[in-house]
Design an enzyme around this catalytic site. Structure first.
Site, short mmCIF file in Angstrom:
data_model
loop_
_atom_site.label_atom_id
_atom_site.label_comp_id
_atom_site.label_asym_id
_atom_site.label_seq_id
_atom_site.Cartn_x
_atom_site.Cartn_y
_atom_site.Cartn_z
N SER A 76 45.12 43.49 52.06
CA SER A 76 45.84 42.56 52.92
C SER A 76 47.29 42.31 52.53
O SER A 76 48.00 41.64 53.27
CB SER A 76 45.09 41.23 52.98
OG SER A 76 43.94 41.36 53.79
N LYS A 84 49.53 43.13 55.24
CA LYS A 84 49.93 42.15 56.26
C LYS A 84 51.39 41.76 56.11
O LYS A 84 52.06 41.43 57.10
CB LYS A 84 49.03 40.92 56.19
CG LYS A 84 47.58 41.17 56.60
CD LYS A 84 46.74 39.91 56.43
CE LYS A 84 45.36 40.04 57.05
NZ LYS A 84 44.49 41.03 56.38
N TYR A 93 42.06 32.23 58.23
CA TYR A 93 42.53 33.54 57.79
C TYR A 93 41.74 34.64 58.49
O TYR A 93 40.51 34.59 58.55
CB TYR A 93 42.37 33.65 56.27
CG TYR A 93 42.99 34.89 55.69
CD1 TYR A 93 44.37 35.00 55.56
CD2 TYR A 93 42.20 35.95 55.26
CE1 TYR A 93 44.94 36.14 55.00
CE2 TYR A 93 42.76 37.09 54.70
CZ TYR A 93 44.13 37.17 54.58
OH TYR A 93 44.68 38.31 54.04
N GLU A 113 52.71 33.81 51.65
CA GLU A 113 52.32 32.41 51.43
C GLU A 113 53.18 31.86 50.31
O GLU A 113 53.41 32.54 49.30
CB GLU A 113 50.83 32.34 51.09
CG GLU A 113 49.97 32.83 52.26
CD GLU A 113 48.61 33.36 51.84
OE1 GLU A 113 48.20 33.13 50.67
OE2 GLU A 113 47.94 33.99 52.67
N LYS A 116 50.95 37.08 47.79
CA LYS A 116 49.93 37.57 48.71
C LYS A 116 48.90 38.37 47.93
O LYS A 116 49.27 39.18 47.05
CB LYS A 116 50.53 38.45 49.82
CG LYS A 116 49.52 38.88 50.88
CD LYS A 116 49.08 37.70 51.73
CE LYS A 116 47.97 38.04 52.70
NZ LYS A 116 46.65 38.15 52.03
N THR A 117 47.65 38.16 48.24
CA THR A 117 46.55 38.93 47.67
C THR A 117 46.16 40.05 48.63
O THR A 117 46.47 40.01 49.82
CB THR A 117 45.33 38.05 47.41
OG1 THR A 117 44.85 37.54 48.67
CG2 THR A 117 45.67 36.89 46.50
N GLY A 118 45.45 41.03 48.10
CA GLY A 118 44.93 42.11 48.94
C GLY A 118 43.73 42.77 48.30
O GLY A 118 43.72 43.02 47.10
N SER A 119 42.71 43.05 49.11
CA SER A 119 41.48 43.66 48.61
C SER A 119 40.91 44.62 49.64
O SER A 119 41.00 44.38 50.84
CB SER A 119 40.42 42.59 48.31
OG SER A 119 40.89 41.62 47.42
#
Length: 388
Positions: free
Chosen positions: A90, A93, A176, A298, A341-344
């Site tokens: 993510s 994004k 989300y 964010e 921002k995180t992403g997985s």
């Protein structure tokens, strides 16, 4: 005794935490000094979480540093390097949001436009009353985290959107959502008159100077593509799905992701229209707790405690709906802010955080979807150690 790894001077408290000494000496940092800090932070977590490979890219006062651990693939034993390609989930994004910021800056996209205006096939649906901005800030009214299994394809997504009914009035709650941000990217590409992949790979990525960032890894780069591992340590890579390119498909290297972080740290150094493009993504639209929602990114007041940063990146924030407090007018990037921002994906975990006022940023990528809390802890400790 090692000298203190710092952008200015590593704090005594941080030095004591990582190296077990209460003596502190200021020093000009080098990679070896920073290596000690990063290794002391990430090595225990890699062992605890059974992570095969991980990379940390750190920018301090404009200088890049790369710290690589483990292997990109267990079967080949190929070591992780700053050129290894990782899925970033993510964090994709934020690239989609940057494309939207570009469309805004070039006069192609007005975020107040209703979704069905840009995609007439949605006429007569809930999207007659949902703006592009609401899609880009997860506030359309309750679009879910993922598409339902029977709608998760390009062929079925239109039908899903046409029949979808909001849970809340548009603009009232944050939920989300991949479908929400994905549709935001899809409509952005429509405003530009191009397919999304073309707009991203032929327009935005070259402008950012990102030469090893892909929506689909080309054949000649596959040898650099890390193998992901799921919770059972079985090999896995991201699978196609509805609006996957817009929501979670980016694969990139530590070099490129750090270059992207540096662009976000110092957009004023970039050629037009990128400064305004990036400023658009750092604009705050509403608050939920300590978190201010931008486009893709964010934001939090800086400095921020680990506990507050963990709360903003918690499972609760991702999985539950929250009432929002809109900012009127929208808020430009504050002077003191941490942006993240995180992403997985099933087999990868990533995290990006940066503090423009300190000119410090970090990107973490691993070929295991390890807990987000552990990623945040790594970043918070390292950023805290290299800032006063």
């Amino acid at each position: 005794m090692p000298s203190i790894p710092s952008s200015k001077a590593l704090s005594c408290a941080a030095f004591s935490l990582f190296f077990g000494s209460t003596a502190c000496l200021a020093a000009v940092p080098d990679d070896a000094q920073l290596q000690a800090l990063v290794s002391a932070t990430v090595t225990p977590i890699m062992q605890q979480q059974n992570i095969a490979g991980l990379t940390v890219a750190l920018t301090v006062n404009g200088k890049p540093h790369y710290f690589n651990y483990g292997v990109a693939a267990k079967d080949t034993g190929q070591k992780v390097s700053e050129n290894t390609l990782f899925e970033i989930g993510s964090i994709s994004k934020t690239f989609t949001a940057t494309l939207a910021g570009f469309a805004q800056t070039t006069g192609k996209l007005d975020l107040s436009t209703k979704a069905s205006t840009l995609w007439p096939e949605l006429n007569g649906s809930a999207f007659d009353n949902i703006s592009v901005l609401q899609l880009g800030t997860y506030s359309a009214g309750g679009l879910p985290l993922q598409f339902p299994a029977d709608a998760d394809s390009p062929e079925t997504m239109l039908g899903y959107f046409q029949q979808w009914k909001p849970t809340w009035p548009a603009g009232s709650h944050r939920q989300y959502s991949n479908p929400s941000l994905g549709l935001f990217g899809y409509l952005t590409a429509k405003s530009l008159g191009q397919p999304f992949d073309q707009a991203m790979t032929q327009t935005l990525l070259p402008k950012l100077g990102l030469q090893h960032t892909y929506l689909s890894v080309p054949a000649e780069q596959m040898s650099l593509y890390a193998q992901g591992y799921d919770k059972d340590d079985k090999p896995v890579r991201v699978r196609p799905g509805a609006l996957d390119l817009q929501a979670y498909a980016v694969k990139t290297s530590a070099v490129d992701l750090l270059r992207y972080v540096q662009a976000n740290l110092k957009p004023e150094t970039l050629a037009s229209p990128l400064p305004q493009t990036i400023a658009n993504t750092h604009t705050g639209y509403y608050r939920v707790g300590d978190m201010t929602q931008g486009l893709g990114w964010e934001m939090y007041p800086y400095p921020i405690s680990l506990e507050r940063l963990l709360a903003g990146n918690s499972t609760e924030m991702a999985m539950q709906a929250h009432k929002v407090q809109w900012l009127n007018p929208p808020q430009p990037q504050p002077e003191n802010v941490l942006i993240n921002k995180t992403g997985s994906t099933a087999g990868f975990g990533a995290y990006v955080a940066f503090v423009p006022s300190e000119d410090v940023g970090i990107a973490i990528m691993a070929n295991k979807n390890f807990p987000i809390a552990e990623r945040v802890k790594i970043a918070h400790r390292i950023i805290s150690a290299v800032t006063d």
